[in-house]
Structures are given as C-alpha cells and as structure tokens.
Scaffold this motif. Sequence first.
Motif, PDB file in Angstrom:
ATOM      1  N   LEU A   1       0.833  -1.208   0.000  1.00 27.65           N
ATOM      2  CA  LEU A   1       0.000   0.000   0.000  1.00 27.65           C
ATOM      3  C   LEU A   1       0.866   1.256   0.000  1.00 27.65           C
ATOM      4  CD1 LEU A   1      -2.784  -1.021   2.534  1.00 27.65           C
ATOM      5  CD2 LEU A   1      -3.076  -0.603   0.085  1.00 27.65           C
ATOM      6  N   GLN A   2       1.883   1.249   0.823  1.00 27.29           N
ATOM      7  CA  GLN A   2       2.754   2.419   0.912  1.00 27.29           C
ATOM      8  C   GLN A   2       3.470   2.677  -0.413  1.00 27.29           C
ATOM      9  OE1 GLN A   2       5.435   2.395   4.226  1.00 27.29           O
ATOM     10  NE2 GLN A   2       6.571   4.154   3.479  1.00 27.29           N
ATOM     11  N   SER A   3       3.939   1.634  -1.063  1.00 26.90           N
ATOM     12  CA  SER A   3       4.671   1.833  -2.313  1.00 26.90           C
ATOM     13  C   SER A   3       3.749   2.253  -3.455  1.00 26.90           C
ATOM     14  CB  SER A   3       5.463   0.578  -2.684  1.00 26.90           C
ATOM     15  OG  SER A   3       4.596  -0.473  -3.002  1.00 26.90           O
ATOM     16  N   ASN A   4       2.441   2.069  -3.282  1.00 25.20           N
ATOM     17  CA  ASN A   4       1.472   2.461  -4.311  1.00 25.20           C
ATOM     18  C   ASN A   4       0.532   3.556  -3.820  1.00 25.20           C
ATOM     19  OD1 ASN A   4       1.987   0.507  -6.568  1.00 25.20           O
ATOM     20  ND2 ASN A   4       1.759  -0.905  -4.857  1.00 25.20           N
ATOM     21  N   ALA A   5       0.979   4.358  -2.878  1.00 29.47           N
ATOM     22  CA  ALA A   5       0.123   5.360  -2.233  1.00 29.47           C
ATOM     23  C   ALA A   5      -0.526   6.321  -3.219  1.00 29.47           C
ATOM     24  CB  ALA A   5       0.919   6.140  -1.184  1.00 29.47           C
ATOM     25  N   THR A   6       0.172   6.691  -4.265  1.00 27.19           N
ATOM     26  CA  THR A   6      -0.413   7.657  -5.203  1.00 27.19           C
ATOM     27  C   THR A   6      -1.520   7.049  -6.048  1.00 27.19           C
ATOM     28  OG1 THR A   6       1.331   7.200  -6.813  1.00 27.19           O
ATOM     29  CG2 THR A   6       1.651   9.101  -5.360  1.00 27.19           C
ATOM     30  N   ASP A   7      -1.605   5.735  -6.107  1.00 22.37           N
ATOM     31  CA  ASP A   7      -2.655   5.066  -6.874  1.00 22.37           C
ATOM     32  C   ASP A   7      -3.891   4.740  -6.044  1.00 22.37           C
ATOM     33  OD1 ASP A   7      -0.981   5.076  -9.126  1.00 22.37           O
ATOM     34  OD2 ASP A   7      -0.111   3.142  -8.575  1.00 22.37           O
TER      35      ASP A   7
ATOM     36  N   PRO B   1      -7.211   5.507  -4.040  1.00 20.79           N
ATOM     37  CA  PRO B   1      -8.215   6.579  -4.026  1.00 20.79           C
ATOM     38  C   PRO B   1      -8.177   7.362  -2.711  1.00 20.79           C
ATOM     39  CG  PRO B   1      -9.186   4.526  -4.787  1.00 20.79           C
ATOM     40  CD  PRO B   1      -7.805   4.203  -4.294  1.00 20.79           C
ATOM     41  N   GLU B   2      -8.348   8.661  -2.809  1.00 18.33           N
ATOM     42  CA  GLU B   2      -8.267   9.574  -1.668  1.00 18.33           C
ATOM     43  C   GLU B   2      -9.084   9.112  -0.454  1.00 18.33           C
ATOM     44  OE1 GLU B   2      -6.838  12.688   0.498  1.00 18.33           O
ATOM     45  OE2 GLU B   2      -6.230  12.208  -1.536  1.00 18.33           O
ATOM     46  N   PRO B   3     -10.333   8.655  -0.619  1.00 20.42           N
ATOM     47  CA  PRO B   3     -11.087   8.250   0.575  1.00 20.42           C
ATOM     48  C   PRO B   3     -10.423   7.117   1.362  1.00 20.42           C
ATOM     49  CG  PRO B   3     -12.565   8.477  -1.297  1.00 20.42           C
ATOM     50  CD  PRO B   3     -11.161   8.602  -1.824  1.00 20.42           C
ATOM     51  N   LEU B   4      -9.653   6.268   0.718  1.00 19.29           N
ATOM     52  CA  LEU B   4      -8.979   5.187   1.427  1.00 19.29           C
ATOM     53  C   LEU B   4      -7.683   5.641   2.089  1.00 19.29           C
ATOM     54  CD1 LEU B   4      -9.507   2.223  -1.057  1.00 19.29           C
ATOM     55  CD2 LEU B   4     -10.731   2.698   1.067  1.00 19.29           C
ATOM     56  N   VAL B   5      -7.129   6.747   1.620  1.00 23.29           N
ATOM     57  CA  VAL B   5      -5.894   7.279   2.192  1.00 23.29           C
ATOM     58  C   VAL B   5      -6.210   8.149   3.405  1.00 23.29           C
ATOM     59  CG1 VAL B   5      -3.920   8.799   1.752  1.00 23.29           C
ATOM     60  CG2 VAL B   5      -4.666   7.185   0.007  1.00 23.29           C
ATOM     61  N   PHE B   6      -7.325   8.871   3.336  1.00 22.51           N
ATOM     62  CA  PHE B   6      -7.703   9.800   4.398  1.00 22.51           C
ATOM     63  C   PHE B   6      -7.813   9.082   5.738  1.00 22.51           C
ATOM     64  CE2 PHE B   6     -10.827  12.115   6.954  1.00 22.51           C
ATOM     65  CZ  PHE B   6     -10.181  13.341   7.029  1.00 22.51           C
ATOM     66  N   GLY B   7      -7.116   9.600   6.744  1.00 21.74           N
ATOM     67  CA  GLY B   7      -7.152   9.017   8.072  1.00 21.74           C
ATOM     68  C   GLY B   7      -6.012   8.068   8.372  1.00 21.74           C
ATOM     69  N   CYS B   8      -5.326   7.603   7.335  1.00 23.65           N
ATOM     70  CA  CYS B   8      -4.161   6.741   7.538  1.00 23.65           C
ATOM     71  C   CYS B   8      -2.923   7.626   7.419  1.00 23.65           C
ATOM     72  CB  CYS B   8      -4.112   5.604   6.524  1.00 23.65           C
ATOM     73  SG  CYS B   8      -2.673   4.542   6.750  1.00 23.65           S
ATOM     74  N   GLN B   9      -2.381   7.999   8.553  1.00 22.94           N
ATOM     75  CA  GLN B   9      -1.272   8.957   8.609  1.00 22.94           C
ATOM     76  C   GLN B   9      -0.115   8.547   7.701  1.00 22.94           C
ATOM     77  OE1 GLN B   9       0.303   9.477  12.572  1.00 22.94           O
ATOM     78  NE2 GLN B   9       0.630  11.642  12.187  1.00 22.94           N
ATOM     79  N   ARG B  10       0.233   7.282   7.702  1.00 25.41           N
ATOM     80  CA  ARG B  10       1.364   6.815   6.897  1.00 25.41           C
ATOM     81  C   ARG B  10       1.083   6.980   5.409  1.00 25.41           C
ATOM     82  NH1 ARG B  10       5.127   1.591   7.348  1.00 25.41           N
ATOM     83  NH2 ARG B  10       6.060   2.955   8.837  1.00 25.41           N
TER      84      ARG B  10
ATOM     85  N   GLU C   1      -1.174   8.968   3.996  1.00 24.45           N
ATOM     86  CA  GLU C   1      -1.297  10.397   3.696  1.00 24.45           C
ATOM     87  C   GLU C   1       0.088  11.014   3.484  1.00 24.45           C
ATOM     88  OE1 GLU C   1      -3.446  12.037   7.006  1.00 24.45           O
ATOM     89  OE2 GLU C   1      -5.400  11.616   6.094  1.00 24.45           O
ATOM     90  N   GLN C   2       1.013  10.688   4.366  1.00 27.41           N
ATOM     91  CA  GLN C   2       2.377  11.218   4.272  1.00 27.41           C
ATOM     92  C   GLN C   2       3.067  10.727   3.000  1.00 27.41           C
ATOM     93  OE1 GLN C   2       4.882  10.103   7.552  1.00 27.41           O
ATOM     94  NE2 GLN C   2       6.652  11.218   6.759  1.00 27.41           N
ATOM     95  N   GLU C   3       2.949   9.437   2.734  1.00 25.03           N
ATOM     96  CA  GLU C   3       3.591   8.863   1.553  1.00 25.03           C
ATOM     97  C   GLU C   3       3.021   9.472   0.274  1.00 25.03           C
ATOM     98  OE1 GLU C   3       6.429   6.728  -0.366  1.00 25.03           O
ATOM     99  OE2 GLU C   3       6.179   6.776   1.809  1.00 25.03           O
TER     100      GLU C   3
ATOM    101  N   ALA D   1       1.555  12.420  -0.072  1.00 18.39           N
ATOM    102  CA  ALA D   1       1.974  13.818  -0.162  1.00 18.39           C
ATOM    103  C   ALA D   1       3.422  13.926  -0.636  1.00 18.39           C
ATOM    104  CB  ALA D   1       1.805  14.512   1.189  1.00 18.39           C
ATOM    105  N   GLU D   2       4.301  13.069  -0.111  1.00 16.22           N
ATOM    106  CA  GLU D   2       5.700  13.107  -0.518  1.00 16.22           C
ATOM    107  C   GLU D   2       5.858  12.751  -1.988  1.00 16.22           C
ATOM    108  OE1 GLU D   2       7.869  10.550   2.120  1.00 16.22           O
ATOM    109  OE2 GLU D   2       7.511  11.862   3.851  1.00 16.22           O
ATOM    110  N   ARG D   3       5.153  11.737  -2.417  1.00 14.17           N
ATOM    111  CA  ARG D   3       5.281  11.317  -3.820  1.00 14.17           C
ATOM    112  C   ARG D   3       4.666  12.329  -4.778  1.00 14.17           C
ATOM    113  NH1 ARG D   3       6.018   5.158  -4.599  1.00 14.17           N
ATOM    114  NH2 ARG D   3       6.908   4.626  -2.620  1.00 14.17           N
ATOM    115  N   LEU D   4       3.542  12.907  -4.403  1.00 19.05           N
ATOM    116  CA  LEU D   4       2.935  13.910  -5.258  1.00 19.05           C
ATOM    117  C   LEU D   4       3.752  15.178  -5.262  1.00 19.05           C
ATOM    118  CD1 LEU D   4      -0.852  13.380  -4.459  1.00 19.05           C
ATOM    119  CD2 LEU D   4       0.372  12.712  -6.529  1.00 19.05           C
ATOM    120  N   GLY D   5       4.389  15.478  -4.145  1.00 22.44           N
ATOM    121  CA  GLY D   5       5.244  16.659  -4.065  1.00 22.44           C
ATOM    122  C   GLY D   5       6.497  16.515  -4.909  1.00 22.44           C
ATOM    123  N   ASP D   6       6.961  15.287  -5.111  1.00 29.74           N
ATOM    124  CA  ASP D   6       8.155  15.044  -5.913  1.00 29.74           C
ATOM    125  C   ASP D   6       7.855  15.042  -7.402  1.00 29.74           C
ATOM    126  OD1 ASP D   6       9.709  14.820  -3.689  1.00 29.74           O
ATOM    127  OD2 ASP D   6       9.589  12.648  -3.581  1.00 29.74           O
ATOM    128  N   SER D   7       6.564  14.885  -7.761  1.00 31.84           N
ATOM    129  CA  SER D   7       6.238  14.815  -9.182  1.00 31.84           C
ATOM    130  C   SER D   7       6.222  16.215  -9.784  1.00 31.84           C
ATOM    131  CB  SER D   7       4.882  14.143  -9.387  1.00 31.84           C
ATOM    132  OG  SER D   7       3.872  14.899  -8.786  1.00 31.84           O
TER     133      SER D   7
END
Length: 126
Positions: free
Chosen positions: A94-100, A102-111, A113-115, A117-123
């Motif tokens: 899940l962490q290695s595919n965080a950008t794939d 869907p947002e509702p499944l990421v929301f609330g999972c701190q790890r 969300e962080q992953e 944000a970092e990957r989208l920030g690097d793009s």
Amino acid sequence: MTERWDEVFKAVTSEPRRQLIIALLDAPPDETVPLPKSAVNPNVPRNPTVLHQELHHCHLPMLADHGFITWDTEPLVAGRGPRFEEVAVVFESLQSNATDIPEPLVFGCQRLEQEQAERLGDSPSE
C-alpha cells in the motif's frame, strides 16, 4: 493458501491491529513496541482503558494465534511474530502504491497520507 490470505485480511480489518502492525514495521525487527500507545491512530484517539482491554482480550490474542505478533503483559508490549511478513507486505505494498490509492482510502491513515503527499510533491507540476 486461501486460508492464509483470509487470516491476513482479517488481521487488518481493525484499526488497533493496523496501527500495531505499522508500529512494528517502523521498529527494528528484534524490538518490541509499547502498548496501548502503538495501537492508537493519532487522528482518532481512544479511551486507553477500553483499548487496553480490547487489546488484551481480542486483538493481541488473534494476531498472536496466527503468528503475526508476539506479546507480553508486564509490561504490555508486542513484537514481530514468525509470520509477521505476511501482514507487513500488505502495508508495504500500500505504501509503495500510495499515489494510486483513491483519496477516501488514504484519508485518516497517517502513513499513507504522508507517503502520498511526498510522492505527489516530488512529481513535476502540470
């Protein structure tokens, strides 16, 4: 094989169990993590007394019965069990595919969300 997958997915159906697995992933492999602190989602604090009881009577025995963790009561701590990697791989995937995800499944999972944000920030910006 199906039974083992069922055990892994059952293990990750509860927030305290997910948080504990994530805490163990972050800890060195041969160390334990303190409980109930390591089973709390910082975004959703819980009553520590109730969580302690749930851990002791439900979550920890279930994870230990499948070999995902080991645990001790004095002090209340958990460590990686012989089958820990079977549940760890779910979170690592899940962490290695965080950008794939869907947002509702990421929301609330701190790890995640962080992953994400970092990957989208690097793009590159579009």
